[in-house]
Design an enzyme around this catalytic site. Sequence first.
Site, PDB file in Angstrom:
ATOM      1  N   LYS A   1      -5.313  -9.385  -2.895  1.00  0.00           N
ATOM      2  CA  LYS A   1      -4.791  -8.306  -2.705  1.00  0.00           C
ATOM      3  C   LYS A   1      -3.203  -8.777  -2.565  1.00  0.00           C
ATOM      4  O   LYS A   1      -3.550  -9.565  -1.483  1.00  0.00           O
ATOM      5  CB  LYS A   1      -4.775  -7.167  -1.699  1.00  0.00           C
ATOM      6  CG  LYS A   1      -3.359  -6.161  -1.794  1.00  0.00           C
ATOM      7  CD  LYS A   1      -4.097  -5.035  -1.424  1.00  0.00           C
ATOM      8  CE  LYS A   1      -2.709  -4.171   0.043  1.00  0.00           C
ATOM      9  NZ  LYS A   1      -3.152  -2.726   1.149  1.00  0.00           N
TER      10      LYS A   1
ATOM     11  N   GLU B   1      -8.814   3.459  -4.348  1.00  0.00           N
ATOM     12  CA  GLU B   1      -9.144   3.309  -2.961  1.00  0.00           C
ATOM     13  C   GLU B   1      -7.916   4.330  -1.990  1.00  0.00           C
ATOM     14  O   GLU B   1      -7.261   5.313  -2.909  1.00  0.00           O
ATOM     15  CB  GLU B   1      -8.054   2.381  -2.898  1.00  0.00           C
ATOM     16  CG  GLU B   1      -7.302   1.765  -1.165  1.00  0.00           C
ATOM     17  CD  GLU B   1      -6.386   0.771  -0.956  1.00  0.00           C
ATOM     18  OE1 GLU B   1      -5.697   0.988  -0.384  1.00  0.00           O
ATOM     19  OE2 GLU B   1      -6.539   0.225  -1.795  1.00  0.00           O
TER      20      GLU B   1
ATOM     21  N   THR C   1      -6.683   0.086   4.233  1.00  0.00           N
ATOM     22  CA  THR C   1      -6.402  -0.499   5.495  1.00  0.00           C
ATOM     23  C   THR C   1      -6.466  -0.487   6.482  1.00  0.00           C
ATOM     24  O   THR C   1      -6.469   0.465   7.484  1.00  0.00           O
ATOM     25  CB  THR C   1      -4.395   1.313   5.466  1.00  0.00           C
ATOM     26  OG1 THR C   1      -4.755   1.808   4.404  1.00  0.00           O
ATOM     27  CG2 THR C   1      -3.406   0.903   6.277  1.00  0.00           C
TER      28      THR C   1
END
Length: 220
Positions: free
Chosen positions: A136, A44, A76
């Site tokens: 997550k 990521e 993000t």
Amino acid sequence: MSTIENAIEVIVKQGMLPLYFNADENKSVAILKTLYNSGIRAVEYTSRGPEAISNFNKLIEVRNTELPGMLLGIGTIKNLAQAETYYLAGADFFISPGFVPEVASFLIGKEVLYAPGCMTPTEIIAAENAGVKFIKLFPGNILGPDFMSGIKDVFPELIFMPTGGVDTTIQSIETWFNAGVSAVGMGSKLISKKVMQEEAYDTIEEETKRVLELIESIRK
């Protein structure tokens, strides 16, 4: 196998998801190559600066020519515009600090993995009802393994991964896996600002290999 299922399978098999951002394009590329050499096949890259999209485009280019089998995701993601930009750039999966319904709708419609950050059962239910398969847990240091243990049976169809506060020690990682997660997100605990600044790529490689071995031993 769908692209969503494939991305989940790679991350879960790996047992961890390294995540990082560096404003320097060359350092970003070097870290990606280091992680690949360590055995990592899903990374990521976080969108945390104005350089992120140009760096990501370069990472995709390097991946396509030099790193076969590597899945390159973007983190993000906080709005639809970002999701659309990185979808066009070729991101393999998307991760958010929170659940963004319009991002979920867009990406699931494109059959691309979307993993939103959630910290309450209400958020997890909303994500699950939107078609999300991978959650997550964020921030992991606030929620803790006990939270995972408490909700796991309520969401038997979902895959969970904590990010934030997961240490590289066997105690930390084992506690999370015993609580019911399928992978752990590893950011600054694995790829710190210090090692990036010093370009200590050998340290990143050694630590990554060690964590992968720890996860493998825990799962036996």
